[in-house]
Design a protein around this motif. Structure first.
Motif, PDB file in Angstrom:
ATOM      1  N   SER A 125     -15.718  -4.296  20.610  1.00 39.56           N
ATOM      2  CA  SER A 125     -16.274  -5.146  21.184  1.00 39.56           C
ATOM      3  C   SER A 125     -17.197  -5.355  22.553  1.00 39.56           C
ATOM      4  O   SER A 125     -18.147  -6.289  23.021  1.00 39.56           O
ATOM      5  N   ALA A 126     -16.726  -4.240  23.342  1.00 42.25           N
ATOM      6  CA  ALA A 126     -17.175  -4.328  24.448  1.00 42.25           C
ATOM      7  C   ALA A 126     -18.313  -3.449  25.100  1.00 42.25           C
ATOM      8  O   ALA A 126     -18.928  -3.126  25.702  1.00 42.25           O
ATOM      9  N   HIS A 127     -18.662  -2.601  23.601  1.00 35.14           N
ATOM     10  CA  HIS A 127     -19.250  -1.581  23.498  1.00 35.14           C
ATOM     11  C   HIS A 127     -20.143  -2.062  21.992  1.00 35.14           C
ATOM     12  O   HIS A 127     -21.299  -1.776  21.744  1.00 35.14           O
ATOM     13  N   ALA A 128     -20.773  -3.444  22.545  1.00 35.04           N
ATOM     14  CA  ALA A 128     -21.726  -3.799  21.295  1.00 35.04           C
ATOM     15  C   ALA A 128     -23.524  -3.553  21.247  1.00 35.04           C
ATOM     16  O   ALA A 128     -23.899  -3.749  19.711  1.00 35.04           O
ATOM     17  N   ARG A 129     -23.653  -3.375  22.660  1.00 35.39           N
ATOM     18  CA  ARG A 129     -25.055  -2.988  22.089  1.00 35.39           C
ATOM     19  C   ARG A 129     -25.182  -1.195  21.400  1.00 35.39           C
ATOM     20  O   ARG A 129     -26.781  -1.271  20.765  1.00 35.39           O
ATOM     21  N   CYS A 130     -24.876  -0.535  22.075  1.00 36.42           N
ATOM     22  CA  CYS A 130     -23.697   0.372  20.843  1.00 36.42           C
ATOM     23  C   CYS A 130     -24.008   0.428  19.744  1.00 36.42           C
ATOM     24  O   CYS A 130     -24.737   1.632  19.223  1.00 36.42           O
ATOM     25  N   LEU A 131     -22.740  -0.560  19.045  1.00 33.32           N
ATOM     26  CA  LEU A 131     -22.349  -0.370  17.981  1.00 33.32           C
ATOM     27  C   LEU A 131     -24.424  -1.566  17.439  1.00 33.32           C
ATOM     28  O   LEU A 131     -24.817  -0.713  16.216  1.00 33.32           O
ATOM     29  N   SER A 132     -25.189  -2.403  17.815  1.00 35.44           N
ATOM     30  CA  SER A 132     -26.198  -2.533  17.443  1.00 35.44           C
ATOM     31  C   SER A 132     -27.364  -1.462  16.925  1.00 35.44           C
ATOM     32  O   SER A 132     -27.714  -1.859  16.366  1.00 35.44           O
ATOM     33  N   ALA A 133     -27.035  -0.647  18.371  1.00 37.32           N
ATOM     34  CA  ALA A 133     -28.297   0.765  17.945  1.00 37.32           C
ATOM     35  C   ALA A 133     -28.094   1.633  16.847  1.00 37.32           C
ATOM     36  O   ALA A 133     -28.662   1.762  16.527  1.00 37.32           O
TER      37      ALA A 133
END
Length: 705
Positions: A603-611
Motif C-alpha cells: 500500500s506504500a507503493h499505490a501509484r506504482c501498482l496503479s501504473a
C-alpha cells in the motif's frame, strides 16, 4: 507631536544566503547565524576550521521552520553558540530534494520519525552523528533546547572527537548498507495487488474516510489505486472507500471552502482543522484523482471539485509566463491560519443578516470559535469553514424555487473572498519547479480531455512551453528550479518523470505531436542519466551528480509519487503509443527491480501498482483518423473520452501537419489502413481491430467491449 517619517532601517545582519534565489534561504539571509548555502565551500570551511557542520533543512511555507527561526536563529545568544561551534548550512528541501532525502532517511532510521525543520550535525565529510527535527531555544520535557544541546556537543567535539567521528562513520556505513540494492524478483506476484487493497481496507476510517489516525494527509495515490482496483476486480468496497474519502475531504476544513484548493493536511481525524499551507503538488494530484472519480462514478461533485482546484491554481499560483509557483504559507502576520479564519462578528459585518446566518449555519461557525489553536489547545473565537458530513455542497437553487430575496451562494462566496483578499496574504513561494509543474500540467491536460475544457489545455500548453523554453539546458538536460529570471540546479529523476507525464497527457488531450516527441526525447535522456544498470530502476540523481552519503533510489509513493512509479507508467504508455519494444522491456526491468520493496509494503507503493493499468495486456490505444475540424471527428473523440477506462491512450492521425509529424515519429502507423473519413482503430495487447467508421459504430463497439 506629529510622528516622524518612517525610516527604512537596514537589517542588522546579512549572511551568505543573501545571494541565493530560494525564498526559503532568503528568509534566513538576515539571521545572525552565519549561514552557508549547501556546497563544497561550506564543507571545506568546516575542514579548515576543525568544526562540525550544523545542517538545517526546511522550506519557505513550513510553519515549524518559521517557529524555529523566530525562537532560535534570530536569537543572538543561540546564533553566537551556533557560529562559535559549527559551520552552519541551510538547505531548501524543495531545491535540493536529494540532500533532504539522504538526511531525512538518516533521521527516520535513527529516531523513528521525521519532519521539518530537519536538524543534523555532520562531520566535514557529511557523515551524521546527531539528527532530529525541531528544537526550541530552551529545553522542554522530553525535548532538549539548543542552549543545552550545543554546549553538550561542543564539549563532546573538543573532548571525544575521535569517538564522534567513529560513530558518524558507523552510522554512514549502516545507512549505505540499508539503502543498498533491494531484493528484486522475476515478476511481481499478482497477490501483491490484492494485498495492497487488504492493507488499505484495514487502515480505512469508516467514519470520516481516509486512512489511519490523525494527522491525516490527502492520499491521492491510494484513492487512485482504489478506483482502479474496483475497475479491475469489481470490488465495490474499494469504490466506496474512494468515494467516501473524497467526499469527506471536500467538506472538511482541509479544503478551502472559499478560495478553493487543498491545505497540506488535517490535524484531526474528521478533516476539519487543517495545517494551512497549500502545495502545488497537492492541487495537481488531488485534481487528477477527483477527475478519475468523476469518470468512475459520474458524480458531478467530483467534477466541480476538480474545476474549483484549477480555478484556485490558475488564479493564485500562476506566473505571468504561464508556469506555476510552488506553495502558499500557513502563516500570515506571524499567526498560523490567520488568513483563513473567521469570527461570527466578522461575517455579520460584511453581509446581510440572512446571508450571515446562512454562512454561520452552513459552515459550522460558533461565537466561541471551532478552531482549536494547536499551541494554546483552546478555541479563541476563530472558525475554520467546513461542511457537516453528508451536507450538500453550496450551490444556488435554480429557477422559481429561489425567491428574489434568498441569498445566493455565488454572491456570498464573492463577499467572503473579497473580504479575505483585503487581509495580509500568506507568503507565496514563487519559485517554479520542473517536477511539480509537470504534475500540474498533467492534471490540467487530463481535465481538458475529460471535462471538455479547452481553456485547461491552453493553460497546460503555456506552462509546458515555459518549462521547455526556460528550464532546458543547452545539452538537452533539464534544470530543476526557476526564479527571478534565472534557471538553475540540475534536474533529478522526478523532474524528468513528472514532466514526461505532463507531456504525454498534453499530447493525448491536444494531438500536438511536438509534445509526444519531447516525451520520447526526455525519457531517453532520463534513462541515460538515472538508470541502474545492475539492479534495474532509476536513481534519484544522475551518475555524474554530486556524491552524497549514498545515491538514493526512491520507490515509496509519499506526498508525491516516486519518480520510479511515474517512470513505470510513462514507459508503458510510450511502449503502447510507439510500439517500441525496448520501452516495454525497460519497464519490466524497472518493475522487477522494485518488486522486493513493493512486495514488502504494497500500500506504500499505490501509484506504482496503479501504473500497471497501462501495462501490456491491460492497455487500450485508440487511433483516431480524420480532419480534426470535422464534426464527426470531434464526436468520435468525445465518445472515446466517456466513461472510466484506466490504461486508455490516444494517437491522433489527423489530416494535417500534426498527423504527418506523428507518422514520421512512429513509422509503423503507415501500416494501418485508414480511409479519408473519420475513423477509429482500437488496439489492445499489440493487436488492432478493423477501423470503426463514424461515431455510431464507435459508440456501439465501446459499449459492448
Amino acid at each position: 507631536m506629529r510622528p516622524g517619517p518612517k525610516l527604512n532601517r537596514q537589517p542588522a545582519h546579512s549572511n551568505r544566503l543573501i545571494h541565493e534565489r530560494s525564498p526559503y534561504l532568503l528568509q534566513h539571509a538576515h539571521n545572525p547565524v552565519d549561514w552557508h548555502p549547501w556546497g563544497a565551500a561550506a564543507f571545506t570551511a568546516a575542514r579548515q576550521a576543525g568544526k562540525p557542520v550544523f545542517l538545517s533543512v526546511g522550506y519557505a511555507t513550513c510553519h515549524w521552520c518559521h517557529v524555529m527561526e523566530r525562537e532560535s536563529f534570530d536569537d543572538p545568544e543561540v546564533a553566537r553558540l551556533i557560529n562559535e561551534t559549527f559551520i552552519p548550512v541551510k538547505v531548501d528541501r524543495e531545491e535540493r530534494p536529494d540532500v533532504d532525502h539522504v538526511y531525512m532517511t538518516v533521521c527516520q532510521a535513527m529516531t523513528g520519525r521525521g519532519g521539518w525543520p530537519l536538524t543534523a550535525l555532520l562531520t566535514a565529510d557529511g557523515e551524521p552523528f546527531f539528527v532530529g527535527t525541531y528544537f526550541p531555544k530552551y529545553s522542554r520535557p522530553g525535548l532538549p533546547g539548543l542552549l543545552e544541546l550545543i554546549p553538550r556537543f561542543r564539549s563532546l567535539w573538543q573532548e571525544q572527537r575521535d569517538e564522534l567521528l567513529r560513530n558518524a562513520a558507523e552510522i554512514a556505513a549502516a545507512i549505505r548498507e540499508e539503502m543498498g540494492p533491494a531484493a528484486g524478483g522475476s515478476a511481481l506476484s499478482p497477490s501483491v495487488y490484492n494485498q495492497a487493497f487488504t492493507q488499505l481496507r484495514a487502515s480505512y476510517d469508516r467514519s470520516a474516510g481516509g486512512f489511519g489516525p490523525a494527522p491525516k494527509f490527502p492520499t491521492p495515490h491510494k484513492v487512485m489505486f482504489l478506483l482502479r482496483y474496483w475497475k479491475r476486480t469489481g470490488e465495490v468496497m474499494a469504490l466506496e472507500m474512494a468515494r467516501q474519502t473524497l467526499r469527506h475531504m471536500r467538506r472538511g476544513g482541509v479544503y478551502d471552502q472559499i478560495g478553493f484548493g487543498f491545505h497540506r493536511y488535517s490535524t484531526d481525524a474528521a478533516w476539519r482543522l487543517p495545517h494551512f499551507e497549500k502545495m502545488l503538488y497537492d492541487q495537481a494530484l488531488m485534481a487528477a484523482v477527483y477527475i478519475e472519480a468523476y469518470q468512475a462514478t459520474g458524480d458531478p461533485e467530483f467534477r466541480t471539485t476538480a474545476e474549483e482546484i484549477f480555478e484556485y491554481v490558475i488564479r493564485d499560483m500562476r506566473d505571468p509566463g504561464g508556469a506555476f509557483y510552488s506553495a502558499e504559507d500557513a502563516d500570515s502576520e506571524g499567526v498560523e491560519g490567520k488568513f483563513y479564519l473567521w469570527s461570527t462578528d466578522e461575517v455579520r459585518q460584511i453581509m446581510s443578516p440572512d446571508e450571515a446566518e446562512q454562512v454561520i449555519a452552513s459552515f459550522n461557525l460558533a461565537a466561541s470559535g471551532n478552531f482549536i489553536d494547536p499551541h494554546q489547545h483552546t478555541p479563541g473565537g476563530s472558525n475554520v469553514l467546513y461542511l457537516s458530513a453528508g451536507a450538500p455542497l453550496p450551490a444556488d437553487t435554480p429557477g422559481p424555487d429561489r425567491s428574489p430575496q434568498q441569498p445566493t451562494w455565488k454572491r456570498i462566496r464573492s463577499i467572503l473572498l473579497d473580504a479575505r483578499n483585503r487581509r495580509d496574504r500568506p507568503l507565496r513561494d514563487d519559485k517554479i519547479l520542473t517536477d511539480w509543474n509537470g504534475l500540474m500540467i498533467g492534471a490540467l491536460a487530463m481535465g481538458a480531455r475529460v471535462l471538455d475544457r479547452p481553456d485547461l489545455a491552453k493553460a497546460a500548453i503555456q506552462a509546458l512551453d515555459f518549462v521547455l523554453s526556460r528550464m532546458s539546458q543547452t545539452d538537452g538536460r533539464l534544470f530543476h528550479r526557476h526564479r527571478g529570471g534565472e534557471s538553475g540546479i540540475d534536474g533529478q529523476l522526478d523532474d524528468y518523470a513528472f514532466l514526461v507525464h505532463g507531456l504525454l497527457e498534453t499530447y493525448q488531450a491536444t494531438g500536438l505531436a511536438r509534445y509526444l516527441s519531447q516525451a520520447i526525447r526526455l525519457t531517453d535522456r532520463a534513462l541515460e542519466l538515472f538508470w541502474d544498470q545492475e539492479s534495474g530502476g532509476c536513481f534519484m540523481t544522475p551518475a555524474d551528480g554530486e556524491q552524497l552519503l549514498f545515491r538514493a533510489k526512491e520507490t515509496h509513493d509519499g506526498a508525491t509519487p516516486s519518480g520510479n512509479s511515474v517512470s513505470l507508467e510513462n514507459l508503458y504508455c510510450l511502449a503502447s503509443l510507439t510500439s517500441r519494444a525496448d520501452y516495454a522491456e525497460i519497464a519490466d526491468q524497472l518493475l522487477h527491480g522494485l518488486a522486493g520493496r513493493v512486495a514488502g509494503a504494497p500500500s506504500a507503493h499505490a501509484r506504482c501498482l496503479s501504473a500497471l493499468s497501462a501495462a501490456p495486456g491491460m492497455e487500450t490505444v485508440i487511433v483516431l483518423s480524420g480532419r480534426r475540424e470535422d464534426e464527426a471527428f470531434q464526436r468520435m473523440l468525445g465518445i472515446t473520452r466517456r466513461g472510466y477506462r484506466p490504461g486508455t491512450m490516444w494517437l491522433w492521425l489527423t489530416k494535417d501537419a500534426e498527423g504527418e509529424a506523428i507518422r514520421t515519429l512512429i513509422p509503423h502507423l503507415d501500416n494501418l489502413s485508414v480511409s479519408g473519413a473519420p475513423s477509429a482503430i482500437i488496439c489492445r495487447n499489440q493487436t488492432c481491430q478493423s477501423p470503426l467508421n463514424g461515431p455510431d459504430e464507435l459508440a456501439r463497439f465501446l459499449e459492448s467491449s
